[in-house]
Design an enzyme around this catalytic site. Structure first.
Site, short mmCIF file in Angstrom:
data_model
loop_
_atom_site.label_atom_id
_atom_site.label_comp_id
_atom_site.label_asym_id
_atom_site.label_seq_id
_atom_site.Cartn_x
_atom_site.Cartn_y
_atom_site.Cartn_z
N HIS A 79 35.35 18.04 38.95
CA HIS A 79 36.40 19.06 39.00
C HIS A 79 36.91 19.19 40.44
CE1 HIS A 79 35.00 20.44 35.02
NE2 HIS A 79 36.19 20.99 34.92
N LYS A 123 36.48 24.89 42.36
CA LYS A 123 35.68 25.42 41.25
C LYS A 123 34.39 26.06 41.77
CE LYS A 123 33.95 24.30 36.66
NZ LYS A 123 34.47 25.56 36.10
P1 NAD Z 1 41.54 31.01 39.99
O1 NAD Z 1 40.60 31.42 41.08
O2 NAD Z 1 42.75 30.18 40.35
O3 NAD Z 1 42.08 32.31 39.21
C1 NAD Z 1 41.32 33.46 38.95
C2 NAD Z 1 42.26 34.66 39.15
O4 NAD Z 1 41.62 35.87 38.71
C3 NAD Z 1 42.65 34.88 40.63
O5 NAD Z 1 44.06 34.87 40.74
C4 NAD Z 1 42.11 36.29 40.93
O6 NAD Z 1 42.98 37.02 41.77
C5 NAD Z 1 42.10 36.91 39.53
N1 NAD Z 1 41.29 38.12 39.41
C6 NAD Z 1 40.10 38.40 40.00
N2 NAD Z 1 39.71 39.65 39.68
C7 NAD Z 1 40.68 40.17 38.87
C8 NAD Z 1 40.84 41.43 38.21
N3 NAD Z 1 39.94 42.41 38.31
N4 NAD Z 1 41.96 41.61 37.45
C9 NAD Z 1 42.87 40.63 37.33
N5 NAD Z 1 42.77 39.43 37.93
C10 NAD Z 1 41.69 39.20 38.70
O7 NAD Z 1 40.63 30.25 38.91
P2 NAD Z 1 41.09 29.30 37.71
O8 NAD Z 1 41.01 27.88 38.14
O9 NAD Z 1 42.35 29.84 37.10
O10 NAD Z 1 39.85 29.52 36.71
C11 NAD Z 1 39.49 30.82 36.24
C12 NAD Z 1 38.33 30.70 35.26
O11 NAD Z 1 38.74 29.95 34.09
C13 NAD Z 1 37.10 29.95 35.81
O12 NAD Z 1 35.93 30.57 35.30
C14 NAD Z 1 37.24 28.55 35.24
O13 NAD Z 1 36.05 27.84 35.13
C15 NAD Z 1 37.82 28.87 33.87
N6 NAD Z 1 38.53 27.78 33.19
C16 NAD Z 1 38.33 27.67 31.85
C17 NAD Z 1 39.03 26.72 31.12
C18 NAD Z 1 38.88 26.70 29.62
O14 NAD Z 1 39.53 25.88 28.94
N7 NAD Z 1 38.07 27.59 29.05
C19 NAD Z 1 39.94 25.87 31.77
C20 NAD Z 1 40.12 25.99 33.14
C21 NAD Z 1 39.43 26.98 33.85
#
Ligand code: NAD
Length: 268
Positions: free
Chosen positions: A156, A160
């Site tokens: 990744h 991450k």
């Molecule tokens: P990222 O860090 O780019 O985004 C996370 C966002 O959450 C940030 O913008 C942050 O400001 C926000 N956030 C934090 N606290 C918050 C709150 N209280 N209220 C609202 N927003 C808040 O991360 P990402 O790459 O977008 O990944 C996020 C999660 O999704 C990770 O756990 C990742 O592993 C997971 N993910 C899952 C899949 C899937 O298919 N299930 C795919 C990709 C990523």
């Protein structure tokens, strides 16, 4: 029309989700939630996602848009997701959860909402990965007890925060279930120094973090004389986002319960 709000709308997945909801003819974008106190409160979600004004502004509390939404899609962090489950339980909303890296205690807390909130919780929302999980069950059934070593390798992007990926763990779990080898006992997550030779039944995990890799997983079944590899490569976050929107439309018609993408896609 399913009215969707995106939690973490400023994040990598959040911005991709804005585009995915816009492209879906049976879903509408009803809101986006950013971190409390964020300077992005009031910013137009379309502008945040780089696709022009949409007329929906970011808020920092889902309660402000409770009347406008059916489903929350949350790709953030474990604590944030659990707080939003409490919100959904209180306000009668549904939830699609993509957040990974939950501890055992956090998973138990999430599970505690299954009687009250219709939720889809899946570490990977892509159709291809969910099909891959089925292929892995077939391969594990055929090869796992026949002298083939099983290793899961995932790569990744450098940002991450959890490892191994939720998808790698899920891949390990579906094979562990088939082979009756609980990961707690048979999973090997680290090899360093004089760690000795590999044992027959262990399921190994290896993690790479580099650059902008969206997500790649290979499961290797290796024995003397041959090796079978099953690989999935995601080249765009849109695959996860489209799956999440599909899950949101699906869960809008479900009663309380904890579902996964196999349920959404009818793969069980
Ligand atoms: P990222 O860090 O780019 O985004 C996370 C966002 O959450 C940030 O913008 C942050 O400001 C926000 N956030 C934090 N606290 C918050 C709150 N209280 N209220 C609202 N927003 C808040 O991360 P990402 O790459 O977008 O990944 C996020 C999660 O999704 C990770 O756990 C990742 O592993 C997971 N993910 C899952 C899949 C899937 O298919 N299930 C795919 C990709 C990523």
């Amino acid at each position: 029309m399913t009215r969707i709000a995106i939690v973490g709308v400023a994040g990598r997945m959040g911005r991709t989700l804005v585009n995915a909801v816009q492209q879906d003819t049976e879903a509408s974008l009803a809101g986006g939630i950013v971190e409390p106190g964020s300077s992005l409160v009031g910013v137009d979600l379309g502008e945040l996602a780089g696709q022009g004004r949409l007329g929906v502004a970011a808020v920092d509390d889902p309660a402000r848009i409770a009347d406008d939404i059916d489903v929350l899609i949350d790709f953030t962090a474990p604590r944030v997701t659990l707080d939003n489950l409490a919100f959904c339980a209180t306000h009668g909303k549904r939830m699609v959860i993509g957040t990974t890296g939950l501890s055992e205690a956090e998973l138990a807390e999430l599970d505690g909402y299954r009687e009250r909130v219709p939720m889809v919780f899946a570490p990977n929302m892509s159709v291809g990965v969910n099909l891959t999980l089925q292929l892995l069950q077939t391969a594990a059934r055929a090869l796992g007890d026949e002298g083939y070593d099983i290793e899961v390798i995932e790569s990744h992007h450098r940002h991450k925060v959890d490892a191994p990926s939720g998808t790698a763990l899920k891949m390990g779990e579906v094979m562990a279930d088939v082979l009756e080898r609980p990961l707690k006992e048979y999973g090997v997550f680290e090899r360093v120094g004089q760690c000795g030779p590999r044992t027959d039944k262990e399921i190994g995990f290896a993690t790479l973090r580099a650059g902008d890799i969206v997500g790649e997983h290979t499961v290797m079944f290796a024995t003397e004389g041959e090796r079978v590899e099953i690989t999935h490569k995601a080249s765009s976050r849109m695959t996860f986002a489209k799956g999440a929107v599909r899950a949101a439309r699906w869960v809008a018609g479900q009663s309380a319960g904890r579902y996964d993408m196999q349920d959404v896609l009818g793969l069980d």
